[in-house]
Design an enzyme around this catalytic site. Structure first.
Site, PDB file in Angstrom:
ATOM      1  N   ASP A  10       0.822  -1.211   0.000  1.00 29.18           N
ATOM      2  CA  ASP A  10       0.000   0.000   0.000  1.00 29.18           C
ATOM      3  C   ASP A  10       0.860   1.268   0.000  1.00 29.18           C
ATOM      4  O   ASP A  10       1.954   1.279   0.560  1.00 29.18           O
ATOM      5  CB  ASP A  10      -0.906  -0.020   1.243  1.00 29.18           C
ATOM      6  CG  ASP A  10      -2.051   0.964   1.122  1.00 29.18           C
ATOM      7  OD1 ASP A  10      -2.277   1.495   0.018  1.00 29.18           O
ATOM      8  OD2 ASP A  10      -2.725   1.202   2.137  1.00 29.18           O
ATOM      9  N   ASN A  59     -10.432  -2.773  -6.765  1.00 31.95           N
ATOM     10  CA  ASN A  59      -9.585  -1.802  -7.472  1.00 31.95           C
ATOM     11  C   ASN A  59     -10.114  -1.405  -8.855  1.00 31.95           C
ATOM     12  O   ASN A  59      -9.621  -0.447  -9.460  1.00 31.95           O
ATOM     13  CB  ASN A  59      -8.135  -2.306  -7.604  1.00 31.95           C
ATOM     14  CG  ASN A  59      -7.349  -2.230  -6.310  1.00 31.95           C
ATOM     15  OD1 ASN A  59      -6.427  -3.002  -6.065  1.00 31.95           O
ATOM     16  ND2 ASN A  59      -7.695  -1.288  -5.441  1.00 31.95           N
TER      17      ASN A  59
HETATM   18  C1  FPP Z   1      -1.436   0.213  -3.573  1.00 30.43           C
HETATM   19  O1  FPP Z   1      -1.127   1.559  -3.571  1.00 30.43           O
HETATM   20  C2  FPP Z   1      -0.951  -0.437  -4.775  1.00 30.43           C
HETATM   21  C3  FPP Z   1      -1.728  -1.032  -5.742  1.00 30.43           C
HETATM   22  C4  FPP Z   1      -3.186  -1.132  -5.701  1.00 30.43           C
HETATM   23  C5  FPP Z   1      -1.108  -1.604  -6.931  1.00 30.43           C
HETATM   24  C6  FPP Z   1      -0.005  -2.552  -6.646  1.00 30.43           C
HETATM   25  C7  FPP Z   1       0.815  -2.695  -7.861  1.00 30.43           C
HETATM   26  C8  FPP Z   1       2.153  -2.720  -7.857  1.00 30.43           C
HETATM   27  C9  FPP Z   1       2.989  -2.624  -6.642  1.00 30.43           C
HETATM   28  C10 FPP Z   1       2.879  -2.879  -9.128  1.00 30.43           C
HETATM   29  C11 FPP Z   1       2.759  -4.258  -9.716  1.00 30.43           C
HETATM   30  C12 FPP Z   1       3.433  -5.300  -8.915  1.00 30.43           C
HETATM   31  C13 FPP Z   1       3.638  -6.561  -9.352  1.00 30.43           C
HETATM   32  C14 FPP Z   1       4.334  -7.537  -8.489  1.00 30.43           C
HETATM   33  C15 FPP Z   1       3.221  -7.017 -10.677  1.00 30.43           C
HETATM   34  P1  FPP Z   1      -2.307   2.609  -3.676  1.00 30.43           P
HETATM   35  O2  FPP Z   1      -2.427   3.031  -5.082  1.00 30.43           O
HETATM   36  O3  FPP Z   1      -3.536   2.040  -3.073  1.00 30.43           O
HETATM   37  O4  FPP Z   1      -1.712   3.764  -2.793  1.00 30.43           O
HETATM   38  P2  FPP Z   1      -2.511   4.888  -1.997  1.00 30.43           P
HETATM   39  O5  FPP Z   1      -3.326   4.183  -0.949  1.00 30.43           O
HETATM   40  O6  FPP Z   1      -1.415   5.722  -1.412  1.00 30.43           O
HETATM   41  O7  FPP Z   1      -3.347   5.630  -2.994  1.00 30.43           O
END
Ligand code: FPP
Length: 243
Positions: A10, A59
């Protein structure tokens, strides 16, 4: 048997926002962190299973641009890291509903899962279009479908063994440790069934700032804990204290 560690990655958006960048830039940095953490996990620290929460069933509410970008990153990751997986005998698996992913993404995932199926090293499970409630509902439906096919007219009673046996990866042991970054204290629908006795570790660091050293710190903290699985620990047993 080694550990099963799950990570709720996160804070990509906040990392980008803090720098005046687009959220997609945060995901790009998040991908770099994920590559590093997988490498550390595979370096012989006693982790047999690593489940990464890449994209939840919730998501899809994000903009089409952000969703498309994350899906592109997944495809890029699978392509770029295949050599590393091969060299290190890493088996890649998927958790979630593959049928509702864009066909190109679902196809790439199915291919890499098939191509690494015989690898006996660490297993990396990509939770993609994954939701804990969704997994349980699908498990119950799978169980009912196979039961009604075999015992018509008989009352079917669901039990824990039946549900556990129809989860996405029934052979994978329950997670021992769930890590969540960016200082949030929520499960966010991650491994709801499997995490019944998992320990949680919350890191204040945003995911793009995570490195292998943070994983080592989390594992060391976990190893100091005493797990009771709903029972009592041996010291308090001897002292006659029930907890
Ligand atoms: C959470 O941060 C992250 C995600 C929903 C996406 C995760 C994707 C990656 C780390 C890249 C791909 C990884 C692999 C292994 C293929 P958020 O966007 O919810 O952050 P925020 O809460 O600060 O908005």
């Amino acid at each position: 048997m080694g550990l099963h560690v799950g990570i709720i990655m996160d804070g990509n958006g906040r990392w980008a926002q803090a720098r005046g960048l687009m959220r997609t830039q945060g995901h790009l940095e998040g991908l770099k962190a994920a590559k590093q953490v997988v490498k550390t996990a595979a370096s012989g620290m006693g982790i047999d299973f690593l489940t990464l929460y890449v994209f939840s069933t919730e998501n899809w509410k994000r903009t089409a641009e952000e969703v498309g970008f994350i899906m592109g990153l997944v495809r890029q990751y699978l392509k770029a890291e295949f050599a590393f997986a091969s060299e290190n005998h890493i088996r890649v698996r998927h958790a979630g509903d593959l049928s509702r992913l864009p066909p190109d993404v679902a196809g790439d995932i199915a291919d890499v899962c098939r191509d690494t199926e015989s690898f006996a090293g660490m297993q990396v499970i990509l939770a993609l279009n994954y939701g804990g409630r969704d997994e349980i509902v699908r498990a119950v439906n799978k169980a009912l479908a196979s039961a009604s096919a075999s015992v018509s007219g008989k009352e079917i009673k669901i039990n824990e063994t039946i549900i556990a046996g129809h989860l996405d990866n029934p052979d994978i042991p329950d997670p021992d440790l769930i890590i969540r970054t960016a200082g949030e204290y929520r499960t966010s629908n991650f491994l709801l069934w499997e995490a019944a006795y998992a320990e949680y570790y919350i890191s204040d660091k945003l995911w793009p700032d995570w490195t292998g050293a943070d994983l080592v710190e989390a594992i060391e903290s976990f190893q100091k804990r005493e797990r009771r699985f709903g029972g009592v620990n041996s010291a308090s047993c001897e002292a006659g204290v029930s907890l």
